[in-house]
Design a protein around this motif. Structure first.
Motif, PDB file in Angstrom:
ATOM      1  N   THR A 218      16.335  -3.059   5.381  1.00 37.56           N
ATOM      2  CA  THR A 218      16.334  -1.675   4.918  1.00 37.56           C
ATOM      3  C   THR A 218      14.904  -1.248   4.625  1.00 37.56           C
ATOM      4  O   THR A 218      14.223  -1.879   3.810  1.00 37.56           O
ATOM      5  CB  THR A 218      17.214  -1.513   3.672  1.00 37.56           C
ATOM      6  N   LEU A 219      14.459  -0.215   5.306  1.00 39.65           N
ATOM      7  CA  LEU A 219      13.090   0.260   5.162  1.00 39.65           C
ATOM      8  C   LEU A 219      13.010   1.306   4.050  1.00 39.65           C
ATOM      9  O   LEU A 219      13.754   2.290   4.074  1.00 39.65           O
ATOM     10  CB  LEU A 219      12.607   0.880   6.476  1.00 39.65           C
ATOM     11  N   PRO A 220      12.124   1.137   3.077  1.00 43.19           N
ATOM     12  CA  PRO A 220      11.955   2.148   2.022  1.00 43.19           C
ATOM     13  C   PRO A 220      11.018   3.258   2.499  1.00 43.19           C
ATOM     14  O   PRO A 220       9.806   3.192   2.325  1.00 43.19           O
ATOM     15  CB  PRO A 220      11.365   1.343   0.857  1.00 43.19           C
ATOM     16  N   LEU A 221      11.586   4.291   3.122  1.00 40.54           N
ATOM     17  CA  LEU A 221      10.779   5.375   3.685  1.00 40.54           C
ATOM     18  C   LEU A 221      10.307   6.310   2.575  1.00 40.54           C
ATOM     19  O   LEU A 221      11.118   6.873   1.847  1.00 40.54           O
ATOM     20  CB  LEU A 221      11.603   6.160   4.708  1.00 40.54           C
TER      21      LEU A 221
ATOM     22  N   THR B  79       0.832  -1.208   0.000  1.00 32.59           N
ATOM     23  CA  THR B  79       0.000   0.000   0.000  1.00 32.59           C
ATOM     24  C   THR B  79       0.865   1.256   0.000  1.00 32.59           C
ATOM     25  O   THR B  79       0.625   2.203  -0.770  1.00 32.59           O
ATOM     26  CB  THR B  79      -0.921   0.004   1.236  1.00 32.59           C
ATOM     27  N   VAL B  80       1.883   1.270   0.850  1.00 34.54           N
ATOM     28  CA  VAL B  80       2.739   2.447   0.976  1.00 34.54           C
ATOM     29  C   VAL B  80       3.461   2.751  -0.333  1.00 34.54           C
ATOM     30  O   VAL B  80       3.611   3.917  -0.729  1.00 34.54           O
ATOM     31  CB  VAL B  80       3.754   2.250   2.122  1.00 34.54           C
ATOM     32  N   LEU B  81       3.910   1.717  -1.022  1.00 32.92           N
ATOM     33  CA  LEU B  81       4.721   1.914  -2.221  1.00 32.92           C
ATOM     34  C   LEU B  81       3.909   1.917  -3.507  1.00 32.92           C
ATOM     35  O   LEU B  81       4.481   2.056  -4.592  1.00 32.92           O
ATOM     36  CB  LEU B  81       5.796   0.821  -2.299  1.00 32.92           C
ATOM     37  N   ASP B  82       2.617   1.770  -3.391  1.00 29.44           N
ATOM     38  CA  ASP B  82       1.776   1.719  -4.582  1.00 29.44           C
ATOM     39  C   ASP B  82       1.910   2.999  -5.400  1.00 29.44           C
ATOM     40  O   ASP B  82       1.781   4.114  -4.878  1.00 29.44           O
ATOM     41  CB  ASP B  82       0.309   1.524  -4.177  1.00 29.44           C
ATOM     42  N   GLY B  83       2.203   2.847  -6.685  1.00 28.82           N
ATOM     43  CA  GLY B  83       2.297   3.984  -7.589  1.00 28.82           C
ATOM     44  C   GLY B  83       3.608   4.725  -7.557  1.00 28.82           C
ATOM     45  O   GLY B  83       3.775   5.699  -8.303  1.00 28.82           O
ATOM     46  N   PHE B  84       4.558   4.266  -6.744  1.00 30.13           N
ATOM     47  CA  PHE B  84       5.826   4.991  -6.684  1.00 30.13           C
ATOM     48  C   PHE B  84       6.658   4.702  -7.928  1.00 30.13           C
ATOM     49  O   PHE B  84       6.767   3.559  -8.367  1.00 30.13           O
ATOM     50  CB  PHE B  84       6.624   4.593  -5.441  1.00 30.13           C
ATOM     51  N   ASP B  85       7.272   5.753  -8.474  1.00 28.51           N
ATOM     52  CA  ASP B  85       8.114   5.632  -9.665  1.00 28.51           C
ATOM     53  C   ASP B  85       9.546   6.005  -9.296  1.00 28.51           C
ATOM     54  O   ASP B  85       9.851   7.182  -9.070  1.00 28.51           O
ATOM     55  CB  ASP B  85       7.618   6.554 -10.771  1.00 28.51           C
ATOM     56  N   PRO B  86      10.449   5.025  -9.218  1.00 33.24           N
ATOM     57  CA  PRO B  86      11.832   5.330  -8.816  1.00 33.24           C
ATOM     58  C   PRO B  86      12.597   6.152  -9.834  1.00 33.24           C
ATOM     59  O   PRO B  86      13.699   6.620  -9.536  1.00 33.24           O
ATOM     60  CB  PRO B  86      12.460   3.944  -8.631  1.00 33.24           C
ATOM     61  N   ALA B  87      12.025   6.346 -11.022  1.00 35.87           N
ATOM     62  CA  ALA B  87      12.729   7.157 -12.014  1.00 35.87           C
ATOM     63  C   ALA B  87      12.860   8.607 -11.570  1.00 35.87           C
ATOM     64  O   ALA B  87      13.700   9.344 -12.087  1.00 35.87           O
ATOM     65  CB  ALA B  87      12.009   7.093 -13.361  1.00 35.87           C
ATOM     66  N   GLY B  88      12.044   9.041 -10.603  1.00 40.02           N
ATOM     67  CA  GLY B  88      12.098  10.417 -10.153  1.00 40.02           C
ATOM     68  C   GLY B  88      13.141  10.686  -9.097  1.00 40.02           C
ATOM     69  O   GLY B  88      13.107  11.733  -8.440  1.00 40.02           O
TER      70      GLY B  88
ATOM     71  N   GLU C 140       4.602  14.246   8.923  1.00 43.13           N
ATOM     72  CA  GLU C 140       4.380  13.172   7.953  1.00 43.13           C
ATOM     73  C   GLU C 140       5.528  12.166   7.975  1.00 43.13           C
ATOM     74  O   GLU C 140       5.316  10.956   7.887  1.00 43.13           O
ATOM     75  CB  GLU C 140       4.214  13.758   6.550  1.00 43.13           C
ATOM     76  N   ALA C 141       6.749  12.691   8.088  1.00 45.69           N
ATOM     77  CA  ALA C 141       7.908  11.803   8.141  1.00 45.69           C
ATOM     78  C   ALA C 141       7.876  10.936   9.398  1.00 45.69           C
ATOM     79  O   ALA C 141       8.238   9.757   9.358  1.00 45.69           O
ATOM     80  CB  ALA C 141       9.191  12.623   8.086  1.00 45.69           C
ATOM     81  N   ARG C 142       7.440  11.508  10.507  1.00 46.04           N
ATOM     82  CA  ARG C 142       7.353  10.737  11.751  1.00 46.04           C
ATOM     83  C   ARG C 142       6.348   9.597  11.610  1.00 46.04           C
ATOM     84  O   ARG C 142       6.608   8.460  12.033  1.00 46.04           O
ATOM     85  CB  ARG C 142       6.950  11.664  12.897  1.00 46.04           C
ATOM     86  N   THR C 143       5.209   9.890  10.988  1.00 47.22           N
ATOM     87  CA  THR C 143       4.217   8.828  10.759  1.00 47.22           C
ATOM     88  C   THR C 143       4.786   7.722   9.880  1.00 47.22           C
ATOM     89  O   THR C 143       4.613   6.527  10.164  1.00 47.22           O
ATOM     90  CB  THR C 143       2.955   9.425  10.104  1.00 47.22           C
ATOM     91  N   ALA C 144       5.471   8.110   8.802  1.00 46.70           N
ATOM     92  CA  ALA C 144       6.075   7.122   7.904  1.00 46.70           C
ATOM     93  C   ALA C 144       7.157   6.322   8.623  1.00 46.70           C
ATOM     94  O   ALA C 144       7.268   5.096   8.446  1.00 46.70           O
ATOM     95  CB  ALA C 144       6.663   7.819   6.681  1.00 46.70           C
TER      96      ALA C 144
END
Length: 747
Positions: free
Chosen positions: A305-308, A209-218, A324-328
């Motif tokens: 390794t956590l993908p934050l 869910t957290v990584l859904d739609g993420f594009d590492p090209a950016g 937001e970072a604290r929640t993540a």
């Protein structure tokens, strides 16, 4: 047959291996986390990229017999130190050797220097292979009046949290052996073996869910170069300690924002990346110790390794981003039982190299606690900092936080970052921390990220001396010193020469910074080393006139031109300047003109040249030697002429029609090898039909683990063993067939 004692002088593990041959062996398949490290070893078999080194300086002479006995004791005590790995074409397997396995032989080298820095670097960088031997080495560098003890352990059985445990136990065992005493009871007892469990379904669902739609090209930075065709992962380090004022401001933020120091520093790191062109949707890797509380002293590879993930909205303040970072951060910690390698391949994305993981940047926060002075046999010991000289990522920020200091260690890949740019990043990060602490409510898009050094260089308006290797353009650039209008003419002349000489990047010097600026997406003036649009500065010093060219001002005062911004295309999610690819193609002696067209995510190269068998393969191989893998064309097509539009641009539609009309030529596959490989592509990638000869394995969904299987299948079909790196260099059936047909000395 040799006895264990006979074998020990050659290698302490040899006897155990001989014994293992006489009993039934239990070989277990490696985990995805272990396989990821192994794949990196296979890509760089001659580099110790996975080594974890440590060294201490001993003020006196070590008893090597006692040291050997202490090493043997630790190997007997820790099952993980008796775990060996075997590199099989189908994958990695591991085996636990018996409790009677001796440790590796302690090697002694005489050195002249007090602290053998060169020898330590070479020791740390030398690979530890997955060949059935123990995964650690121990060496004593014997100096004139002091010894240096160096240990290197493969990451498969070791991590940073294991270092203090190993040093403490080795010291205790050495003290006992040197004094002729029995080992302490805790060192005689086997250490509990820590087994990591299967990831929970809840955690797997969380990360999906957290990584859904993420594009590492950016994730690419505007201050980095594209990774080369074949990576070496050579790295370097920049060290920096925050001054007392900035340290106190950061710790004040920790109280006012009610967030851990690690979260504040991580959020600022994300801002630094965004300011240099990444994001705004970011994923940064952050390693976390997954040992349970009762097993904190376990040696082994117990890090995930956590993908934050964090989206940086320039309109929001730093305080909101920290929330937001604290929640993540805490959400990631609650689901840290999932190794990132177990989910990395679930994201649908095009992969053009092993680097295309979920993240290219790492943040590692390590609290530093004071520890008692260490001794070996009563001799004072001083820890030494040892680097392997490699970096697995573009940029890694290590933070060491103590009671009265915050130290920064920026480890960067020298292939993609110059040292001057890495140093500038460190200074900008320190500046950014000071700025956000002073104005936590201000929109982050308005914050000044640039350091005092950046502003001083920008304001100087004076070019520095440049290397003799820079392209000379003085006769055209005298106008730069006169006026912005003259600068426009000179820049046009430089751009014309860039196209004519096929240079990339084209270096222009010397410049007067009063007349030329590089501007970012938000219209802000960029400092040295950061790419943007080249603009002319009007006489009022404030008005910028866009030139349409992308470039960067270098730290030596030169200007680098990359290409026309209007021609930039997206390839594998990356911005690519076609001029660069066309220049590389045109540099082939038989090519007279070249054009690059990107359609449906595939780069097609068209060249004009005399027809001959094998020409396009030769041109493709030539371009592969000059270009990073991410911008290499998937297919080279020869044509008699390159069609142009009335505005003199390439007629893209006509070129694509030409590509579609070109049939697969049987004369390019005289032995049927290309056809066989097309079938392997189909089978491994689950395609409906055999792939085309120019189908990129990674663009069609292949990844490193599937690549390792393909390498094995190629061996089965052709009888030729290739390396995984060869597949990355030759990702299409046509190019891989050409590689297989080419005689070579190493295999």
């Amino acid at each position: 047959m040799q006895s264990a004692e006979d074998a020990k002088p050659a290698d302490g593990a040899a006897a155990a291996l001989l014994a293992a041959l006489t009993r039934k062996r239990r070989l277990d398949a490696a985990t995805p986390k272990e396989s990821a490290l192994w794949l990196l070893d296979r890509l760089l078999p001659d580099a110790g990229v996975n080594n974890v080194p440590l060294a201490v300086r001993v003020e006196g002479r070590l008893d090597t017999a006692a040291l050997q006995a202490a090493v043997d004791a630790l190997v007997r005590r820790h099952e993980v130190l008796r775990t060996v790995y075997l590199d099989r074409q189908a994958g990695l397997v591991r085996e636990v050797l018996g409790e009677d396995t001796p440790g590796p032989r302690v090697v002694v080298h005489d050195v002249v220097a007090g602290v053998p820095e060169k020898e330590l670097r070479e020791f740390a960088a030398s690979p530890i292979r997955c060949d059935g031997r123990l995964m650690l080495r121990v060496t004593v560098f014997r100096g004139p009046d002091a010894d240096t003890l160096a240990v290197a352990v493969h990451h498969l059985v070791f991590d940073a949290a294991s270092v203090p445990v190993l040093i403490a136990e080795l010291a205790a065992a050495y003290d006992a052996c040197a004094a002729g005493r029995e080992l302490p009871a805790e060192l005689r007892a086997p250490a509990p073996a820590l087994r990591e469990g299967t990831p929970r379904e809840e955690s797997l669902a969380y990360w999906r869910t957290v990584l859904d739609g993420f594009d590492p090209a950016g994730l690419d930075l505007d201050c980095t170069r594209p990774a080369p065709a074949r990576a070496t992962l050579v790295g370097d380090t920049v060290l920096h300690a925050l001054d007392d004022e900035t340290r106190d401001l950061v710790r004040g933020l920790q109280r006012t924002l009610r967030a851990p120091e690690a979260v504040i520093l991580y959020t600022a790191f994300c801002l630094l990346l965004v300011a240099h062109g990444a994001g705004p949707d970011l994923v940064v890797g952050s390693p976390v110790n997954v040992r349970p509380p009762e097993a904190q002293s376990s040696i082994g590879y117990h890090v995930n390794t956590l993908p934050l993930r964090l989206t940086v909205d320039p309109g929001r303040g730093f305080r909101d981003l920290v929330k937001e970072a604290r929640t993540a951060f805490f959400g990631a910690l609650a689901h840290s039982d999932v190794p990132v390698d177990a989910i990395a391949h679930e994201n649908a994305r095009e992969t053009v190299s092993w680097r295309d993981t979920l993240f290219q940047h790492m943040f590692n926060y390590v609290p530093v606690e004071s520890s008692p002075a260490l001794t070996l046999g009563g001799l004072p010991v001083r820890p030494l900092h040892v680097e392997t000289g490699f970096s697995k990522f573009d940029l890694e920020l290590f933070v060491q936080s103590g009671a009265d200091h915050i130290g920064l260690r920026f480890l960067y890949c020298s292939e993609v970052l110059d040292r001057a740019d890495a140093q500038a990043l460190v200074q900008r990060y320190a500046t950014l921390l000071h700025t956000v602490a002073a104005e936590p409510e201000r929109p982050v898009g308005e914050l000044d990220v640039w350091s005092a050094e950046d502003r001083a260089l920008s304001a100087s308006g004076t070019a520095r001396s440049v290397p003799d290797t820079a392209v000379e353009a003085d006769r055209d650039l005298d106008a730069f010193r006169a006026s912005p209008d003259g600068a426009a003419l000179a820049l046009a002349a430089a751009a014309a020469r860039c196209a004519a000489d096929y240079g990339y990047p084209y270096v222009v010097h010397p410049l007067d910074a009063r007349h030329v600026a590089v501007v970012g997406r938000a219209g802000n003036r960029l400092p040295a080393g950061v790419r943007g649009e080249v603009c002319l500065v009007r006489l009022d010093g404030a008005t910028h006139v866009a030139t349409g060219w992308t470039g960067s001002l270098r730290h030596d005062g030169t200007l680098e031109l990359y290409g026309n911004a209007e021609r930039v295309v997206l390839l594998h999610g990356r911005a690519v300047h076609p001029e660069r690819v066309e220049a590389a193609l045109s540099a082939h002696p038989e090519v007279t003109r070249a054009a690059l067209v990107v359609a449906d995510g595939t780069a097609l190269a068209f060249v004009t040249a005399d027809e001959r068998p094998g020409l396009t393969d030769d041109v493709a191989a030539h371009a592969a030697r000059l270009l990073p893998r991410a911008v290499q064309p998937a297919r080279v097509i020869r044509t008699e002429a390159l069609p142009l539009r009335p505005d003199r641009g390439w007629d893209t539609a006509a070129l694509l029609a030409l590509a579609a009309a070109e049939p697969e030529s049987e004369q390019d596959d005289p032995d049927g090898l290309v056809g066989d490989l097309c079938g392997l592509w189909r089978d491994l990638l689950d395609l409906a039909e055999p792939a085309r000869a120019d189908a990129n394995f990674f663009s069609l969904g292949g990844h490193s683990l599937l690549g390792a299987q393909l390498v094995q299948r190629v061996d089965d079909v052709t009888g030729t063993r290739i390396k995984l790196a060869d597949l990355f260099d030759n990702p299409t059936p046509r190019s891989l067939a050409q590689h297989l047909r080419t005689p070579r000395d190493d295999n």
